[in-house]
Structures are given as C-alpha cells and as structure tokens.
Design a protein around this motif. Structure first.
Motif, mmCIF file in Angstrom:
data_model
loop_
_atom_site.group_PDB
_atom_site.id
_atom_site.type_symbol
_atom_site.label_atom_id
_atom_site.label_comp_id
_atom_site.label_asym_id
_atom_site.label_seq_id
_atom_site.Cartn_x
_atom_site.Cartn_y
_atom_site.Cartn_z
ATOM 1 N N ALA A 79 0.822 -1.205 0.000
ATOM 2 C CA ALA A 79 0.000 0.000 0.000
ATOM 3 C C ALA A 79 0.856 1.255 0.000
ATOM 4 C CB ALA A 79 -0.923 0.002 1.210
ATOM 5 N N TYR A 86 1.444 2.357 -3.489
ATOM 6 C CA TYR A 86 0.245 2.931 -4.094
ATOM 7 C C TYR A 86 -0.026 4.307 -3.499
ATOM 8 C CZ TYR A 86 -0.594 -1.748 -5.878
ATOM 9 O OH TYR A 86 -0.485 -2.945 -6.516
ATOM 10 N N GLU A 87 0.188 4.390 -2.199
ATOM 11 C CA GLU A 87 0.007 5.659 -1.501
ATOM 12 C C GLU A 87 0.888 6.732 -2.130
ATOM 13 O OE1 GLU A 87 -2.016 5.859 1.143
ATOM 14 O OE2 GLU A 87 -1.552 7.819 1.979
ATOM 15 N N LEU A 102 1.763 7.016 -5.074
ATOM 16 C CA LEU A 102 1.287 7.459 -6.382
ATOM 17 C C LEU A 102 0.402 8.688 -6.276
ATOM 18 C CD1 LEU A 102 0.538 4.093 -8.182
ATOM 19 C CD2 LEU A 102 2.377 5.721 -8.624
ATOM 20 N N PHE A 158 3.324 -6.446 -7.365
ATOM 21 C CA PHE A 158 2.308 -5.399 -7.457
ATOM 22 C C PHE A 158 1.009 -5.873 -8.093
ATOM 23 C CE2 PHE A 158 5.793 -2.077 -7.257
ATOM 24 C CZ PHE A 158 5.358 -1.563 -6.053
ATOM 25 N N ALA A 178 -3.647 2.751 -11.430
ATOM 26 C CA ALA A 178 -2.988 2.706 -10.123
ATOM 27 C C ALA A 178 -4.027 2.600 -9.008
ATOM 28 C CB ALA A 178 -2.133 3.953 -9.937
ATOM 29 N N PHE A 216 -5.386 -0.864 -8.559
ATOM 30 C CA PHE A 216 -4.525 -1.777 -7.811
ATOM 31 C C PHE A 216 -4.555 -1.452 -6.320
ATOM 32 C CE2 PHE A 216 -2.737 -2.483 -12.026
ATOM 33 C CZ PHE A 216 -2.600 -3.853 -12.019
ATOM 34 N N TYR A 217 -4.606 -0.172 -6.035
ATOM 35 C CA TYR A 217 -4.696 0.282 -4.650
ATOM 36 C C TYR A 217 -5.942 -0.314 -3.985
ATOM 37 C CZ TYR A 217 -4.532 3.756 -0.872
ATOM 38 O OH TYR A 217 -4.464 4.375 0.336
ATOM 39 N N PHE A 225 5.114 2.150 -11.146
ATOM 40 C CA PHE A 225 4.732 2.037 -9.736
ATOM 41 C C PHE A 225 5.720 2.714 -8.792
ATOM 42 C CE2 PHE A 225 1.919 -1.746 -10.728
ATOM 43 C CZ PHE A 225 0.759 -1.110 -10.339
#
Lengths: 207, 207, 207, 207
Positions: free
Chosen positions: C113, C116-117, C119, C175, D112, D115-116, D175
């Motif tokens: 996470a 992703y965070e 991003l 991922f 993105a 996926f999160y 990513f």
DNA sequence: ACCTAAACGAGACGGTACGTCATGTCTTTTT
DNA sequence: AAAAAGACATGACGTACCGTCTCGTTTAGGT
C-alpha cells in the motif's frame, strides 16, 4: 500541610467549550422558534451554532435532550403560584399566567415538542418529569394542603385533583385546540373551580 | 323514467381496493402498538400491509392522516355522553369511560403522538379536529345547553368551559403523566364538577 | 578548555521521547500486519502506542511518512547486492532475496500500500524515493558500472535498464499478482537476464 | 403454442436508469482525472452525477467497484499484442504502447487506483484479475507459445517469465518512479529482451 | 370478447438527515 | 519544550426514509 479535599482528580485534556455549549442551546432555541419542531435537525443546529455534529453527540444523547436543556435555560423564572393573601385573586392570576405562557410561541412550542419527545424517549420523559413537572406539582401540593388547613379548600378532596382542576382546562385546550385557548376566561374558570373546591357554605369558615 | 340521482358520473377504471385500505390502517395500528410512534414509517406500513407505497400516498396526504383514520377505525364505540336521566350518574360514567379508554394500551398510548403531531402539522390538526374532536364537542354542547334549560347547569357558564372541566383533568393526566391517570377517582371528579356547575342551592342569592 | 562543538545551541525543555517514537513505529507495523492498510488510522496507532495524537503529528507529516519509517525500521537488512566474485551467483542470490522479502507476509504485503500511496501523495513519494529506492539504486548503479568495466555487462546498455531487468519481474508480480510471485524461478530469470546483458560471446559481431 | 423460453421472470418495478448509471461512471472518471484518487469520494461522485447516494450504493458495493466499471468503460480497445509478422517490431510496439498508456493520465491514474483498491478489496482484486489482467495474459501466453513453435523464442523458457520480462520494467517504473518511465527506450529494452529469449545462435532457426 | 382506464405491487429515483468515524488542530495539565 | 489527554471544526461514511416516478399487472365498467 497537604490538601485533603477528596475532589475530582483534575481533568485531563482540553476542557469542554462553554462557547460551543451555549451556541448549541441558543441555536436550538432559535431554530425551534423560527422553523418549528418539524424542521429542527441536529445538522441544522450544528450549522447554526458553528459547531461540529460530534460536539453535539458528545454531550447530548438525543435531540430531545438538547431540547430539555434549551427549554430549561429559558425557564429560569418558573411560573408558579404567587402568594398575595387573596386566594381567589391568586387563583385567577395563576390561570392567566399559565394560559399566557402556553400561548407564547417562545414557550408553548418548545413545551409541546418536549412532551412529543418524552413519548418515545424515556430519558427525556424522566427529565421533563423531574425537572419541570414535579417541582411545580410539589409546590402546588404544599400550597393546597395549607389552604385546606386554612379552611379555604375542602379537606375531603385529593390535592392533586384540585391542582388538575385549576390547570387542566388550559393544557387541554393547548394540546387539543378543540377550543381556542384565548377564549378561556380566567375569572369564569377561577370562580367555577372555587365553587368546586371550597367547603360547603354551612359549616365552612366564611369571614 | 330517467335516473334522477345527481351523483358522481360513474367511476372509470379499477375501483379502490377495500382490502388495501383496511390492510394499511391495520398495519399502521399494529406497528404503532408494537414498535411505537417513533419507529412508524410509511415504508414499514406498506411492507406490513403488502401494499405499494404509492397506494398509501394516493389516498393519504401524510403519516398523521393515516393515523387519524387508524384511530377512528379502532374507536368505533366513540366514548360519548350516554343518557340515563340521572345527570350525576351520566357524568361519572362519561368520566370513567374516557379515563378507561385513554388508559387502554390499545388506544390511548399509541395515539398520544397523534395529538403532538397535530401541534406541528396543521393538516393533521384539521383532520383530527373535524373527525374526532368537533363531533364530540358538538354533541356535548347540545347536551349541556339542554341541561342549562333543565336547570341542571348554571346558565351563566360557557358550555365549553363546562365540558372542559369534565374532561380536561383526564386528558391532562394522559398528556403530561405528571400524575397517574389511574389515580383519578371519577366520583370525586364528578362531584367536584357538579358543585362547580350546578345552580346555587335553595335560597339562591347569598347576600 | 572551551567546548568547541559548533552544534545546535543546546535544546531546552523535555527532549524527544525515544520510547514514544519506537512505540509509534511498532504500533503502525503491527496494525498494518494485523488489520491491513485500510484499517490503519492515526488514532489507532496513537491508541495502540499509548501516545497522544499530537506527538505523531509533531514528527510525521502524514500517515505515509510513518509507514515509510516503519518499513525502514523493519527492513534493517536491506536486500541489496552481495559480492562473492561470481556475478551469476550474485545475480541469482539478489533475485532470490528480493522475491523472498516481498513474499514475506511480514514485509511485502503490508507495505504494498505504501507504494500505491506514493502514487497519489507526493510527500510520501519523495520520502520513499529518497529513503528506500534511491540508495539501493545508487548502489546498484555503481556495481553495474563496475561490471561494465570488468566486461561482465555490455557497455551499450543503460545501467538503469539492466537493474530494472533484474528486479522488475519480481516487483511486477508483487504489485499486480497477475502471476504468483512464488512461481518465479530465480535461476531461469538470472540466466535470461545474463543472456540479455552480457557482451556477445566469442566471435562477437554476427554478420 | 406456449413460449417455452426459460428466460428471466420479467422484472417488477421501475427499471434501472441507464442515465444514472452512465452519469455515475462518467462523474467518477472525470473527478479521478481532475482531482485525483485522493479527493475521490462517493458523495462527490453522486453530486457531480446529479444522483442520490443510495443509487450508487444500490448497484456498487464499494468505491473500488465503481472504479473498475469506470475503467473498463474506457478500456474498450484493450491495448494488446499486435501482429505484423516482424516479431522484434511487434515487441517494440507493444513496449511503446504500454509505456504510453501508463504515462497517459487518463489511464495511468485509474489503473494505479484500481490496484490500490484491489489491495484491500478482494472483490475488486478478482474483477481486476479476471477482466483486465487475465485476458491480456492469456492472449500473450498464446502468442508466446506460438513464437516458441516458430523458433522465435527459446523453448526452455516459461512463457510467463517471457511476458514479464517484456512488460515488467514498464510497470516497475510506473509504480515505483525510481526512474522516470519516459527515460525508458523501447528499442533498447526490446533488443535486450530478444537476446534473453531467442534461441541460441548455434541450433536455432535463423532465417 | 375486446377496449379503456384507473388502481395496484413493486421498486428505482433524487434527496435529506441520521449517527459514526477519522482527520488535523487546539488547549489543558503533567513531566 | 515535549508529552498524554481529549475536545474541537470539518467532512465523508454507509443507512434509513422521504415523496415521486416508472414499470408490468389486475380489475372493473363500457362497447
């Protein structure tokens, strides 16, 4: 020498905001008057008071509880029996004041809403009973017992019935609106109640 | 010979369903009794009655209106004045019946909310007034005027005040619960009211 | 003899609590593992760590920043290139260790996470980049440049592309989970990468 | 003769609004692009779409589910392998297109976010896998198996590893942003991958 | 036996308010 | 000055009902 007072152990954290508390009760009162009970919402109170909803929920469990506090804040000088020595005049005054209070939109509407809430919220019912109804009832009972001792009121009557006969017609009209409250003549009601509750002419103290 | 009935011009389409109507009023009453007024919702009534919401909205403008009808449907034997010839006995009977009806968990408690509802909903107030309160009031007025003519009731008293003195104490306790309704003694109240409303005894003028 | 240290002018007041700092990172890691990223809240971390929220906000600008530190605290033995002299063996070892680390429920899953965070949170992205990614990248670049000098890696290849070809397949599976990470054979990947990056064999030019 | 088709039993009630459905997906897409995933809320989507929140919750279990549908609506022409006969050219094209797609804010960000969400929402993960990742993976596997049969790709390589070596570097940079995606040279990557996956020069089919 | 037309059940629709949760800030006492 | 505690304004969450709006389905005349 140490302070031995066993008081509360000093509160931790930010203290409760008096400003928020007053703003909430004030907003509730204003919205009640302006929009009526129907339109009264927690969100509306919070917005008007400039307060977060959580601050309301932190201190009051329900809308009814806010209403009770808002009403009690207004009800500082609780209209009750006033003593002048002339029982009949006091009776008429009490009737007039009760009718005026209930007809006042500042008091009548909140009162009604309170009873409405009490119906489905036992906590509100308890507060309403203990904070508003019971104190007034106790004071009146005490007065009526004294009036019985003085010979102004028949001793074979339950004092609660006497009190109800005085005030019930006003509340009845207030709640049902079967007949307008304004049509009620305090003197006529006072005289009728007097006839019902004063001792028989023969044996009673007359002068 | 032509049909002279000037009635409505014969309805087209499917007629109103009596089944749905009864189911709705029945469901409203049951939910009222079981869950209380707070939990009473249009959706709940529709679901319990097995009816579409639109069918409810087609015939009733508000939740209060349904409640009035449900109340009336239950209140077939509307507590009113019954004539036996003995005024005092009739008075006590009327008081007893009113108190019993309001104390009945099937009638009184569920429908208290209806009167509070009327305080903030003029439409409900109007229906309640015209369907329930006014008919009873008119009947009682007529009876009291007759009683005045017969000399049973003082002629200097407003008949509405007389009616209120009879019933208000019951409703007052019903609404406020400041004193239990069951504590009320119909005989005591009847006698007190009689003293208040009957003409002066024997010698008449006192002075 | 005077104190010659030119450091900051001696801090006043209570110093930063090491206990609190460790408790916060520990709590963040545990909650991450136990409840998942979705359920991770600042309030939850503060409560678990027995710490005031303000203490967290005083030292970390965002939840992501805490996570980066928690990640680093766990990742003491940061998976990086280990030198034995045998390039192919080192390559396979690096691949194996990276895959194992990311597949470890203590490390990989909880911190996915975080990426992703990053991003959607530039601050987290910056910290993550500077604290985790860049140091590793710099070390690897240095190694690959040396490998090019040694003749182990083609000189016409961008070193970043080389590094990506080694690690990207692992992270890609980590991922996207399009294919299980555990299905990856480090030897097969190592050999393939070697074929891609080592200079042409023997005869060199093909044509 | 009766219709024997065992189709769905005719829907009752008002049918689902296509307008609302499209407005919701459109609003989600726009807000995603304009404000980013961080600022994306169900309330915001409802407001932008001119729709009640309940309408969203009626059809989608979570924000992630909306995102999946909104993304799939955009993803009509799923960028996949295109066949021209020249394997190396096709490889470079595929790499270029993948990199361009992920760099496109219209596609990259939603991807993105997907996926999160998938991380903490198994339902989203399943949809993402089955609707997006798996179809692409299957198509690529089929192509790589064919390439092995044609002698273009080594037969001792797992096809999934081949596919990963092609696409992983792109996704890895997308990513982690350890190295800018735009620095990636599709030709260099394509050539490197080719070296890794094509059969040894000695035995392989060359022409 | 059709046709018309309104009522019916079902349930989706755009809304409003609910009561809860977490955010990041603040204000207090304690260390 | 930092810490634990906890109240504060804000705002999104997911739910419950509201009153309205279509749908397909009865159920009665009128033809």
């Amino acid at each position: 020498m140490a302070d031995m007072t066993p008081s509360t152990p000093a509160p931790r954290g930010r203290p409760r905001s008096a400003r928020a508390q007053q703003a909430i009760l004030g907003a509730a009162h204003e919205l009640m008057r302006e929009e009526g009970y129907r339109a009264l919402t927690i969100e509306g109170i919070a917005a008007r008071a400039g307060v977060g909803k959580q601050t309301i929920y932190r201190w009051w469990p329900s809308k009814g509880a806010i209403l009770v506090d808002a009403f009690l804040a207004q009800l500082q000088t609780h209209a009750t029996w006033i003593e002048t020595g002339d029982f009949r005049a006091d009776l008429v005054t009490a009737i007039s004041r009760a009718a005026t209070t209930l007809a006042d939109p500042e008091f009548g509407s909140p009162y009604a809403a309170l009873f409405y809430e009490a119906l489905s919220d036992p906590a509100v019912a308890a507060t309403l009973y203990q904070q508003v109804l019971l104190p007034s009832r106790i004071a009146h009972r005490e007065r009526m017992v004294r009036a019985q001792a003085e010979g102004t009121v028949r001793t074979d009557l339950d004092v609660d019935l006497v009190i109800d006969m005085i005030y019930a017609p006003i509340w009845y009209r207030f709640f049902t609106r079967a007949v307008p409250l304004s049509d009620l003549d305090p003197h006529a009601l006072g005289d009728a109640v007097l006839r019902a509750i004063q001792p028989a002419t023969g044996d009673g103290a007359r002068g």
